[in-house]
Design an enzyme around this catalytic site. Structure first.
Site, PDB file in Angstrom:
ATOM      1  N   SER A   1       0.872  -1.181   0.000  1.00  0.00           N
ATOM      2  CA  SER A   1       0.000   0.000   0.000  1.00  0.00           C
ATOM      3  C   SER A   1       0.903   1.223   0.000  1.00  0.00           C
ATOM      4  O   SER A   1       1.530   1.519   1.023  1.00  0.00           O
ATOM      5  CB  SER A   1      -0.861   0.041   1.262  1.00  0.00           C
ATOM      6  OG  SER A   1      -1.592  -1.143   1.408  1.00  0.00           O
TER       7      SER A   1
ATOM      8  N   LYS B   1       0.882   5.903   8.053  1.00  0.00           N
ATOM      9  CA  LYS B   1       1.471   5.994   6.705  1.00  0.00           C
ATOM     10  C   LYS B   1       0.373   6.103   5.653  1.00  0.00           C
ATOM     11  O   LYS B   1       0.418   6.966   4.767  1.00  0.00           O
ATOM     12  CB  LYS B   1       2.328   4.735   6.496  1.00  0.00           C
ATOM     13  CG  LYS B   1       2.926   4.521   5.144  1.00  0.00           C
ATOM     14  CD  LYS B   1       2.127   3.599   4.244  1.00  0.00           C
ATOM     15  CE  LYS B   1       1.934   2.195   4.755  1.00  0.00           C
ATOM     16  NZ  LYS B   1       1.278   1.301   3.808  1.00  0.00           N
TER      17      LYS B   1
ATOM     18  N   LYS C   1      -7.183   1.792  -2.508  1.00  0.00           N
ATOM     19  CA  LYS C   1      -6.747   1.355  -1.169  1.00  0.00           C
ATOM     20  C   LYS C   1      -6.805   2.525  -0.171  1.00  0.00           C
ATOM     21  O   LYS C   1      -7.179   2.341   0.998  1.00  0.00           O
ATOM     22  CB  LYS C   1      -5.326   0.787  -1.266  1.00  0.00           C
ATOM     23  CG  LYS C   1      -4.685   0.427   0.059  1.00  0.00           C
ATOM     24  CD  LYS C   1      -5.338  -0.761   0.758  1.00  0.00           C
ATOM     25  CE  LYS C   1      -4.677  -1.019   2.105  1.00  0.00           C
ATOM     26  NZ  LYS C   1      -5.315  -2.094   2.866  1.00  0.00           N
TER      27      LYS C   1
HETATM   28  P1  NAD Z   1       5.642  -5.771   7.699  1.00  0.00           P
HETATM   29  O1  NAD Z   1       6.345  -4.609   8.300  1.00  0.00           O
HETATM   30  O2  NAD Z   1       5.193  -6.894   8.575  1.00  0.00           O
HETATM   31  O3  NAD Z   1       6.570  -6.419   6.522  1.00  0.00           O
HETATM   32  C1  NAD Z   1       7.341  -5.691   5.635  1.00  0.00           C
HETATM   33  C2  NAD Z   1       8.546  -6.545   5.236  1.00  0.00           C
HETATM   34  O4  NAD Z   1       9.298  -5.824   4.250  1.00  0.00           O
HETATM   35  C3  NAD Z   1       9.506  -6.838   6.390  1.00  0.00           C
HETATM   36  O5  NAD Z   1       9.728  -8.234   6.463  1.00  0.00           O
HETATM   37  C4  NAD Z   1      10.787  -6.065   6.024  1.00  0.00           C
HETATM   38  O6  NAD Z   1      11.949  -6.691   6.472  1.00  0.00           O
HETATM   39  C5  NAD Z   1      10.687  -6.065   4.511  1.00  0.00           C
HETATM   40  N1  NAD Z   1      11.469  -5.026   3.826  1.00  0.00           N
HETATM   41  C6  NAD Z   1      11.500  -3.685   4.090  1.00  0.00           C
HETATM   42  N2  NAD Z   1      12.280  -3.062   3.186  1.00  0.00           N
HETATM   43  C7  NAD Z   1      12.761  -4.017   2.352  1.00  0.00           C
HETATM   44  C8  NAD Z   1      13.596  -3.994   1.200  1.00  0.00           C
HETATM   45  N3  NAD Z   1      14.122  -2.854   0.727  1.00  0.00           N
HETATM   46  N4  NAD Z   1      13.844  -5.170   0.556  1.00  0.00           N
HETATM   47  C9  NAD Z   1      13.309  -6.324   1.014  1.00  0.00           C
HETATM   48  N5  NAD Z   1      12.502  -6.417   2.092  1.00  0.00           N
HETATM   49  C10 NAD Z   1      12.236  -5.270   2.749  1.00  0.00           C
HETATM   50  O7  NAD Z   1       4.409  -5.165   6.884  1.00  0.00           O
HETATM   51  P2  NAD Z   1       3.042  -5.904   6.455  1.00  0.00           P
HETATM   52  O8  NAD Z   1       2.061  -5.775   7.552  1.00  0.00           O
HETATM   53  O9  NAD Z   1       3.362  -7.241   5.868  1.00  0.00           O
HETATM   54  O10 NAD Z   1       2.545  -4.885   5.319  1.00  0.00           O
HETATM   55  C11 NAD Z   1       3.082  -4.872   4.001  1.00  0.00           C
HETATM   56  C12 NAD Z   1       2.226  -3.941   3.150  1.00  0.00           C
HETATM   57  O11 NAD Z   1       0.878  -4.443   3.130  1.00  0.00           O
HETATM   58  C13 NAD Z   1       2.144  -2.498   3.725  1.00  0.00           C
HETATM   59  O12 NAD Z   1       2.127  -1.583   2.663  1.00  0.00           O
HETATM   60  C14 NAD Z   1       0.825  -2.508   4.466  1.00  0.00           C
HETATM   61  O13 NAD Z   1       0.263  -1.206   4.566  1.00  0.00           O
HETATM   62  C15 NAD Z   1      -0.005  -3.432   3.582  1.00  0.00           C
HETATM   63  N6  NAD Z   1      -1.128  -4.100   4.266  1.00  0.00           N
HETATM   64  C16 NAD Z   1      -0.956  -4.624   5.518  1.00  0.00           C
HETATM   65  C17 NAD Z   1      -2.051  -5.239   6.145  1.00  0.00           C
HETATM   66  C18 NAD Z   1      -1.924  -5.820   7.541  1.00  0.00           C
HETATM   67  O14 NAD Z   1      -2.977  -6.104   8.159  1.00  0.00           O
HETATM   68  N7  NAD Z   1      -0.721  -6.023   8.065  1.00  0.00           N
HETATM   69  C19 NAD Z   1      -3.277  -5.316   5.492  1.00  0.00           C
HETATM   70  C20 NAD Z   1      -3.402  -4.816   4.201  1.00  0.00           C
HETATM   71  C21 NAD Z   1      -2.304  -4.201   3.593  1.00  0.00           C
END
Ligand code: NAD
Length: 294
Positions: free
Chosen positions: A95, A238, A170
């Site tokens: 997102s 964010k 989104k």
């Molecule tokens: P998270 O913080 O759990 O995971 C993010 C991952 O990205 C981490 O494992 C981190 O190490 C990795 N990362 C960061 N920078 C990196 C890079 N340059 N190269 C490789 N890996 C890298 O986040 P999440 O909850 O999994 O969310 C991911 C996306 O999905 C976000 O944009 C969030 O807004 C969206 N989202 C989350 C949810 C939720 O309920 N958690 C629901 C819908 C959408």
């Protein structure tokens, strides 16, 4: 098909595992080694870098926190565009800001890489079940090519328009969720303070017009005093920040979004940024002196 998966956090891990379950080979990369090991234990292969993943996979998925992380992983040193061949499809499911999606797509197009944005709604439970709601922006023909793949992770996928339209959709989703959670926290605090048991309020109203998926998921967390994420306040800050920037850019005032963003900012300053967004209940506890639950 061999799928590259970059970003194996709360969401990426179960999504990558659903691709494995559907019979795809998955080549995984994350800067957090433990997250890669977790999906390797489920059958994925570890990639050495985003570039190395892209070099061996015709389709690459990114699931990263925000615009700067996607830009780094795609356009930065050792990023997807260093390894990808012309014709590679990049599906960014993070997102991020719609303008960032458009910028990344432009850089991809210069290398012949086809990029679409495909953020999701549903959170970790639906990521695990493979029933996410997926909103897509970009070339419709590319979307049609990967639609079946998306539906291994989601229950629905809707093509919303040109690149960035998935993330605009989104942002609309995130505004509705944030304002709905705030309304639930505000209303249940009123009930508690006026002497009515929040459990009974929930039972009485959940089947009526005020009922919602948000209330069904978040009211029990508020009543139980359980604010384990789920979806973290810092990630919602964010999203609302991206929504406010986009709103200012197109001339759409977002007064409710701004109000809830200030509540989230208060909670962040109170060290609650890693709490679930249902911790908006803590904001109301602070201003009312009354907790909804435990
Ligand atoms: P998270 O913080 O759990 O995971 C993010 C991952 O990205 C981490 O494992 C981190 O190490 C990795 N990362 C960061 N920078 C990196 C890079 N340059 N190269 C490789 N890996 C890298 O986040 P999440 O909850 O999994 O969310 C991911 C996306 O999905 C976000 O944009 C969030 O807004 C969206 N989202 C989350 C949810 C939720 O309920 N958690 C629901 C819908 C959408």
């Amino acid at each position: 098909m061999k799928i590259g998966f970059i970003g194996l956090g709360i969401m990426g891990k179960p999504m990558a595992k659903n691709l494995l379950k559907a019979g795809h080979e998955v080549v995984a990369f994350d800067i957090t080694k433990a997250n890669v090991e977790n999906v390797v234990a489920a059958g994925a292969k570890a990639g050495a870098s985003a570039a190395a993943v892209a070099a061996e996979c015709p389709v690459v998925i990114t699931m990263l926190p925000n615009s700067p992380h996607v830009k780094t992983a795609v356009m930065g040193a050792g990023g997807v565009l260093e390894g990808a061949k012309a014709g590679t499809i990049l599906i960014d499911m993070s997102s991020i800001a719609p303008l960032a999606s458009q910028e990344i797509e432009k850089a991809c197009a210069e290398k012949g890489v086809k990029m679409i944005d495909a953020p999701v709604s549903g959170g970790e439970p639906k990521a695990i079940d493979g029933t996410l709601a997926i909103m897509v922006g970009g070339d419709k023909a590319v979307y049609e090519e990967v639609k079946d793949l998306l539906l291994k992770m989601g229950a629905t996928a809707v093509h919303c328009g040109t690149v960035g339209a998935g993330n605009t959709t989104k942002l609309a989703n995130q505004i509705i969720v944030a304002v709905n959670i705030a309304a639930v926290a505000e209303a249940f605090t009123l009930a508690k303070k006026a002497g009515v048991d929040p459990n009974l309020v929930f039972d009485a109203i959940k089947g009526g017009l005020a009922g919602s998926t948000v209330m069904n998921a978040k009211a029990p967390m508020m009543i139980g005093g359980n604010f384990e994420p789920g979806f973290k306040i810092d990630l919602h800050i964010k999203d609302l920040s991206n929504a406010l920037d986009t709103g200012h850019g197109v001339g759409a005032p977002l007064p409710l979004t701004a109000a809830v963003q200030e509540m989230f900012s208060t909670l962040h300053a109170d060290d609650c940024g890693q709490n679930d967004h249902s911790a908006l209940a803590k904001y109301y506890a602070k201003v009312s002196g009354t907790k909804i639950g435990k």
